[in-house]
Design a protein around this motif. Structure first.
Motif, PDB file in Angstrom:
ATOM      1  N   THR A   1       0.851  -1.187   0.000  1.00  0.00           N
ATOM      2  CA  THR A   1       0.000   0.000   0.000  1.00  0.00           C
ATOM      3  C   THR A   1       0.888   1.237   0.000  1.00  0.00           C
ATOM      4  O   THR A   1       1.856   1.303   0.749  1.00  0.00           O
ATOM      5  N   SER A   2       0.549   2.213  -0.829  1.00  0.00           N
ATOM      6  CA  SER A   2       1.348   3.444  -0.859  1.00  0.00           C
ATOM      7  C   SER A   2       0.960   4.353   0.305  1.00  0.00           C
ATOM      8  O   SER A   2      -0.204   4.413   0.710  1.00  0.00           O
ATOM      9  N   GLY A   3       1.953   5.036   0.831  1.00  0.00           N
ATOM     10  CA  GLY A   3       1.720   6.004   1.894  1.00  0.00           C
ATOM     11  C   GLY A   3       0.795   7.120   1.443  1.00  0.00           C
ATOM     12  O   GLY A   3      -0.032   7.609   2.223  1.00  0.00           O
ATOM     13  N   SER A   4       0.901   7.516   0.169  1.00  0.00           N
ATOM     14  CA  SER A   4       0.019   8.568  -0.362  1.00  0.00           C
ATOM     15  C   SER A   4      -1.440   8.148  -0.300  1.00  0.00           C
ATOM     16  O   SER A   4      -2.307   8.939   0.068  1.00  0.00           O
ATOM     17  N   ASP A   5      -1.715   6.886  -0.655  1.00  0.00           N
ATOM     18  CA  ASP A   5      -3.097   6.393  -0.592  1.00  0.00           C
ATOM     19  C   ASP A   5      -3.608   6.364   0.846  1.00  0.00           C
ATOM     20  O   ASP A   5      -4.765   6.695   1.103  1.00  0.00           O
ATOM     21  N   LEU A   6      -2.748   5.965   1.775  1.00  0.00           N
ATOM     22  CA  LEU A   6      -3.154   5.921   3.182  1.00  0.00           C
ATOM     23  C   LEU A   6      -3.478   7.318   3.697  1.00  0.00           C
ATOM     24  O   LEU A   6      -4.470   7.506   4.408  1.00  0.00           O
ATOM     25  N   LEU A   7      -2.655   8.306   3.341  1.00  0.00           N
ATOM     26  CA  LEU A   7      -2.919   9.686   3.761  1.00  0.00           C
ATOM     27  C   LEU A   7      -4.217  10.205   3.139  1.00  0.00           C
ATOM     28  O   LEU A   7      -5.031  10.848   3.801  1.00  0.00           O
ATOM     29  N   ARG A   8      -4.421   9.906   1.863  1.00  0.00           N
ATOM     30  CA  ARG A   8      -5.624  10.362   1.154  1.00  0.00           C
ATOM     31  C   ARG A   8      -6.888   9.791   1.805  1.00  0.00           C
ATOM     32  O   ARG A   8      -7.885  10.499   1.980  1.00  0.00           O
ATOM     33  N   LYS A   9      -6.847   8.518   2.189  1.00  0.00           N
ATOM     34  CA  LYS A   9      -8.010   7.882   2.827  1.00  0.00           C
ATOM     35  C   LYS A   9      -8.363   8.546   4.157  1.00  0.00           C
ATOM     36  O   LYS A   9      -9.512   8.500   4.588  1.00  0.00           O
ATOM     37  N   GLN A  10      -7.368   9.165   4.803  1.00  0.00           N
ATOM     38  CA  GLN A  10      -7.591   9.827   6.090  1.00  0.00           C
ATOM     39  C   GLN A  10      -7.801  11.331   5.937  1.00  0.00           C
ATOM     40  O   GLN A  10      -7.875  12.043   6.935  1.00  0.00           O
TER      41      GLN A  10
ATOM     42  N   GLN B   1      -0.749  15.506   1.571  1.00  0.00           N
ATOM     43  CA  GLN B   1       0.424  14.765   1.095  1.00  0.00           C
ATOM     44  C   GLN B   1       1.716  15.350   1.659  1.00  0.00           C
ATOM     45  O   GLN B   1       2.769  14.716   1.584  1.00  0.00           O
ATOM     46  N   ASP B   2       1.650  16.542   2.234  1.00  0.00           N
ATOM     47  CA  ASP B   2       2.822  17.132   2.879  1.00  0.00           C
ATOM     48  C   ASP B   2       3.263  16.313   4.084  1.00  0.00           C
ATOM     49  O   ASP B   2       4.380  16.468   4.565  1.00  0.00           O
ATOM     50  N   ALA B   3       2.395  15.438   4.582  1.00  0.00           N
ATOM     51  CA  ALA B   3       2.708  14.597   5.745  1.00  0.00           C
ATOM     52  C   ALA B   3       3.367  13.278   5.338  1.00  0.00           C
ATOM     53  O   ALA B   3       3.482  12.376   6.163  1.00  0.00           O
ATOM     54  N   ILE B   4       3.827  13.165   4.092  1.00  0.00           N
ATOM     55  CA  ILE B   4       4.441  11.919   3.616  1.00  0.00           C
ATOM     56  C   ILE B   4       5.676  11.555   4.444  1.00  0.00           C
ATOM     57  O   ILE B   4       6.023  10.384   4.559  1.00  0.00           O
TER      58      ILE B   4
ATOM     59  N   THR C   1       5.981  12.093   7.729  1.00  0.00           N
ATOM     60  CA  THR C   1       5.647  11.906   9.145  1.00  0.00           C
ATOM     61  C   THR C   1       4.494  10.934   9.387  1.00  0.00           C
ATOM     62  O   THR C   1       4.480  10.219  10.370  1.00  0.00           O
ATOM     63  N   GLY C   2       3.507  10.952   8.518  1.00  0.00           N
ATOM     64  CA  GLY C   2       2.300  10.180   8.763  1.00  0.00           C
ATOM     65  C   GLY C   2       1.312  11.011   9.552  1.00  0.00           C
ATOM     66  O   GLY C   2       1.408  12.237   9.542  1.00  0.00           O
ATOM     67  N   PRO C   3       0.376  10.417  10.235  1.00  0.00           N
ATOM     68  CA  PRO C   3       0.299   8.996  10.572  1.00  0.00           C
ATOM     69  C   PRO C   3      -0.220   8.157   9.402  1.00  0.00           C
ATOM     70  O   PRO C   3      -1.019   8.613   8.594  1.00  0.00           O
ATOM     71  N   PHE C   4       0.281   6.941   9.340  1.00  0.00           N
ATOM     72  CA  PHE C   4      -0.149   5.961   8.353  1.00  0.00           C
ATOM     73  C   PHE C   4      -0.911   4.878   9.110  1.00  0.00           C
ATOM     74  O   PHE C   4      -0.382   4.295  10.052  1.00  0.00           O
ATOM     75  N   ILE C   5      -2.139   4.635   8.697  1.00  0.00           N
ATOM     76  CA  ILE C   5      -2.957   3.628   9.372  1.00  0.00           C
ATOM     77  C   ILE C   5      -3.188   2.474   8.408  1.00  0.00           C
ATOM     78  O   ILE C   5      -3.731   2.669   7.312  1.00  0.00           O
ATOM     79  N   LEU C   6      -2.744   1.301   8.826  1.00  0.00           N
ATOM     80  CA  LEU C   6      -2.878   0.091   8.011  1.00  0.00           C
ATOM     81  C   LEU C   6      -3.741  -0.920   8.755  1.00  0.00           C
ATOM     82  O   LEU C   6      -3.642  -1.043   9.974  1.00  0.00           O
ATOM     83  N   HIS C   7      -4.555  -1.651   8.004  1.00  0.00           N
ATOM     84  CA  HIS C   7      -5.401  -2.688   8.581  1.00  0.00           C
ATOM     85  C   HIS C   7      -5.079  -4.011   7.888  1.00  0.00           C
ATOM     86  O   HIS C   7      -4.998  -4.057   6.656  1.00  0.00           O
ATOM     87  N   SER C   8      -4.935  -5.057   8.670  1.00  0.00           N
ATOM     88  CA  SER C   8      -4.665  -6.365   8.088  1.00  0.00           C
ATOM     89  C   SER C   8      -5.959  -6.966   7.560  1.00  0.00           C
ATOM     90  O   SER C   8      -7.049  -6.634   8.037  1.00  0.00           O
ATOM     91  N   PRO C   9      -5.832  -7.856   6.599  1.00  0.00           N
ATOM     92  CA  PRO C   9      -7.020  -8.633   6.244  1.00  0.00           C
ATOM     93  C   PRO C   9      -7.291  -9.624   7.384  1.00  0.00           C
ATOM     94  O   PRO C   9      -6.476  -9.770   8.298  1.00  0.00           O
ATOM     95  N   LEU C  10      -8.410 -10.278   7.324  1.00  0.00           N
ATOM     96  CA  LEU C  10      -8.718 -11.316   8.295  1.00  0.00           C
ATOM     97  C   LEU C  10      -7.708 -12.438   8.105  1.00  0.00           C
ATOM     98  O   LEU C  10      -7.526 -12.927   6.983  1.00  0.00           O
ATOM     99  N   VAL C  11      -6.978 -12.765   9.151  1.00  0.00           N
ATOM    100  CA  VAL C  11      -5.990 -13.841   9.047  1.00  0.00           C
ATOM    101  C   VAL C  11      -6.496 -15.049   9.823  1.00  0.00           C
ATOM    102  O   VAL C  11      -7.077 -14.924  10.891  1.00  0.00           O
ATOM    103  N   SER C  12      -6.290 -16.198   9.241  1.00  0.00           N
ATOM    104  CA  SER C  12      -6.750 -17.434   9.867  1.00  0.00           C
ATOM    105  C   SER C  12      -5.711 -17.941  10.850  1.00  0.00           C
ATOM    106  O   SER C  12      -4.611 -17.400  10.954  1.00  0.00           O
ATOM    107  N   SER C  13      -6.062 -18.998  11.524  1.00  0.00           N
ATOM    108  CA  SER C  13      -5.113 -19.600  12.468  1.00  0.00           C
ATOM    109  C   SER C  13      -3.926 -20.221  11.742  1.00  0.00           C
ATOM    110  O   SER C  13      -2.946 -20.600  12.358  1.00  0.00           O
ATOM    111  N   TYR C  14      -4.015 -20.322  10.406  1.00  0.00           N
ATOM    112  CA  TYR C  14      -2.896 -20.861   9.634  1.00  0.00           C
ATOM    113  C   TYR C  14      -1.800 -19.818   9.399  1.00  0.00           C
ATOM    114  O   TYR C  14      -0.678 -20.164   9.079  1.00  0.00           O
TER     115      TYR C  14
END
Length: 157
Positions: free
Chosen positions: A23-32, A36-39, A41-54
């Motif tokens: 995921t690009s940092g620019s996309d993460l900033l745009r979603k929030q 883009q001047d915060a490239i 520093t962030g904050p960058f918020i990432l979410h994992s997909p649902l992960v199984s016990s595997y």
């Protein structure tokens, strides 16, 4: 008596055991709705997909591109803070961990080497949310202009 040896070689073929989501940092900033001047520093918020016990392990790796066109190599120490929350499949938070570290950013021309920011050797929860803040990159950004940061989250199964 002939005691010949027989060797059997089994090759297992299947899908890759590592999944990487980039995921690009620019996309993460745009979603929030953050400039883009915060490239740098962030904050960058990432979410994992649902992960199984595997799923067994998770890595967060950062790559960076600059607008530098000189034949220059440079090494910059930066700091980061990662706040990692783990939860169930509905992302009801079960635990939050804070991680403060320093890393070296090693760059040549406009490309920087990968920097591993986080490694979880055991995945205890179904989902993870990560908030990442970068520090001490302001002067670096002014001189070389960070054009893109990409976050790569890898999971092994």
């Amino acid at each position: 008596i002939n005691r010949g040896k027989i060797f059997v070689n089994h090759c297992i073929s299947g899908p890759p055991i590592t999944l990487t989501v980039s995921t690009s940092g620019s996309d993460l900033l745009r979603k929030q709705n953050i400039s883009q001047d915060a490239i740098n520093t962030g904050p960058f918020i990432l979410h994992s997909p649902l992960v199984s016990s595997y799923a067994q392990q998770m890595w967060l790796i950062m790559t960076m591109q600059t607008d530098n066109s000189d034949d220059e190599s440079y090494d910059k120490i930066f700091h980061y803070k990662a706040s990692l929350s783990g939860g169930d499949q509905d992302m009801d938070i079960m635990a939050t961990f804070h991680h403060n570290r320093s890393r070296h950013l090693l760059c040549t021309r406009d490309s920087c080497q990968q920097v591993m920011l986080l490694h979880l050797a055991y995945l205890q929860y179904s989902r993870y949310s990560l908030t990442l803040h970068l520090y001490n990159l302001e002067s670096f950004h002014q001189r070389y202009h960070i054009s893109q940061i990409t976050f790569h989250v890898s999971y092994t199964f």
